[in-house]
Write a protein that holds these residues in place. Structure first.
Motif, PDB file in Angstrom:
ATOM      1  N   SER A 105     -33.980  50.625 -24.469  1.00 14.34           N
ATOM      2  CA  SER A 105     -32.849  50.284 -23.977  1.00 14.34           C
ATOM      3  C   SER A 105     -32.651  49.432 -25.457  1.00 14.34           C
ATOM      4  CB  SER A 105     -32.527  50.468 -23.292  1.00 14.34           C
ATOM      5  OG  SER A 105     -31.929  51.283 -22.339  1.00 14.34           O
TER       6      SER A 105
ATOM      7  N   ASP B 190     -30.350  57.980 -25.579  1.00 13.75           N
ATOM      8  CA  ASP B 190     -30.773  56.780 -24.134  1.00 13.75           C
ATOM      9  C   ASP B 190     -30.531  57.689 -23.009  1.00 13.75           C
ATOM     10  OD1 ASP B 190     -32.032  55.249 -22.961  1.00 13.75           O
ATOM     11  OD2 ASP B 190     -30.795  53.604 -24.110  1.00 13.75           O
TER      12      ASP B 190
ATOM     13  N   GLN C 274     -27.242  54.675 -22.838  1.00 12.79           N
ATOM     14  CA  GLN C 274     -27.328  55.290 -21.138  1.00 12.79           C
ATOM     15  C   GLN C 274     -26.068  55.147 -20.628  1.00 12.79           C
ATOM     16  OE1 GLN C 274     -30.502  52.304 -20.257  1.00 12.79           O
ATOM     17  NE2 GLN C 274     -31.479  54.338 -18.254  1.00 12.79           N
TER      18      GLN C 274
HETATM   19 MG   LIG Z   1     -32.433  52.052 -20.887  1.00 10.77          MG
END
Ligand SMILES: [Mg+2]
Ligand SMILES: Nc1ncnc2c1ncn2[C@@H]1O[C@H](COP(=O)(O)OP(=O)(O)OP(=O)(O)O)[C@@H](O)[C@H]1O
Length: 221
Positions: free
Chosen positions: A46, A167, A91
């Motif tokens: 990330s 993500d 994410q």
């Molecule tokens: Mg991550």
């Protein structure tokens, strides 16, 4: 083209607790490439995506976006690129909970000054493409996790971005929906030539990318 050269990034949680999230990472992603990034939890995936999206900056090393050194870009230039050229599925989705699905997806269009019927129509069509034609008016915080994830995907692709960063875009959906979402990314990649980077734990999703990049302990292997 995305060119990352010897990037390091650390985070400090208090005095003595420094975490090296990325160490000496180099990665080139050519226009029109579709790549997967896999690696254990905490390996820096990330962090890398946030730097590529210009949401965060490296401590050292260089990032060239279409040949231009990002560290020399003004904040307003970076904001413009983020709005018009880079679509990101975060994410944690990063939706506005109080806004309905349609408004969330239309947000990048609104920011770009496209507010007419055509813009709303495009947002609608994009939500239909992720299978949410029946949820247009539902507030994001009343959607299921998988539905929210698909709204985030729609928002990332609605601007016909040149670069799409995702993500774990299939982390909250079943395998059939994973396959549909990967079909969508592949067709965008083929049709528009967008570069696509997908962070995933899903081996089947990774298999569908042209190149697989592995990251471990902040280093690309
Ligand atoms: Mg991550
Ligand atoms: N804002 C932050 N402040 C402090 N530490 C951070 C921050 N962001 C990330 N880290 C740390 O940096 C490391 C890399 O985190 P990152 O989120 O990039 O991992 P990841 O590969 O995406 O993991 P996951 O698969 O669980 O999402 C981790 O040890 C994490 O705790």
């Amino acid at each position: 083209m995305i060119q990352i050269e010897n990037i390091c990034k650390s985070f400090s949680n208090g005095k003595e607790n420094v975490i090296q999230a990325l160490s000496d990472v180099s990665l080139t992603v050519n226009d029109g490439e579709m790549i997967s990034v896999t690696g254990p939890s905490g390996s820096g995936k990330s962090t890398l995506l946030h730097i590529i999206a210009m949401l965060d900056t490296q401590d050292s090393g260089k990032y060239f976006y279409n040949g231009i050194d990002v560290s020399a870009m003004s904040e307003s230039k970076k904001a413009q690129i983020r709005n018009r050229e880079i679509g990101i599925v975060l994410q944690d989705y990063g939706l506005i909970g109080e806004m309905n699905a349609l408004k969330n997806v239309a947000l990048p269009l609104t920011i770009a000054g496209e507010t007419g019927k055509a813009a709303t129509q495009r947002a609608k069509e994009t939500l239909c493409a992720v299978g949410l034609s029946d949820k247009l008016k539902q507030k994001a915080n009343l959607l299921s996790g998988g539905q929210r994830q698909r709204v985030a995907i729609a928002r990332a692709i609605v601007m016909n971005a040149k670069v799409i960063l995702a993500d774990e875009p299939t982390g909250a959906v079943d395998s059939k929906t994973t396959n549909d979402i990967m079909d969508l990314f592949s067709s965008i990649n083929l049709k528009t030539g967008a570069s696509i980077i997908i962070v995933t734990h899903d081996l089947a999703a990774a298999e569908r990318c042209g190149r697989k990049v592995k990251i471990e302990d902040g280093t690309i292997s």
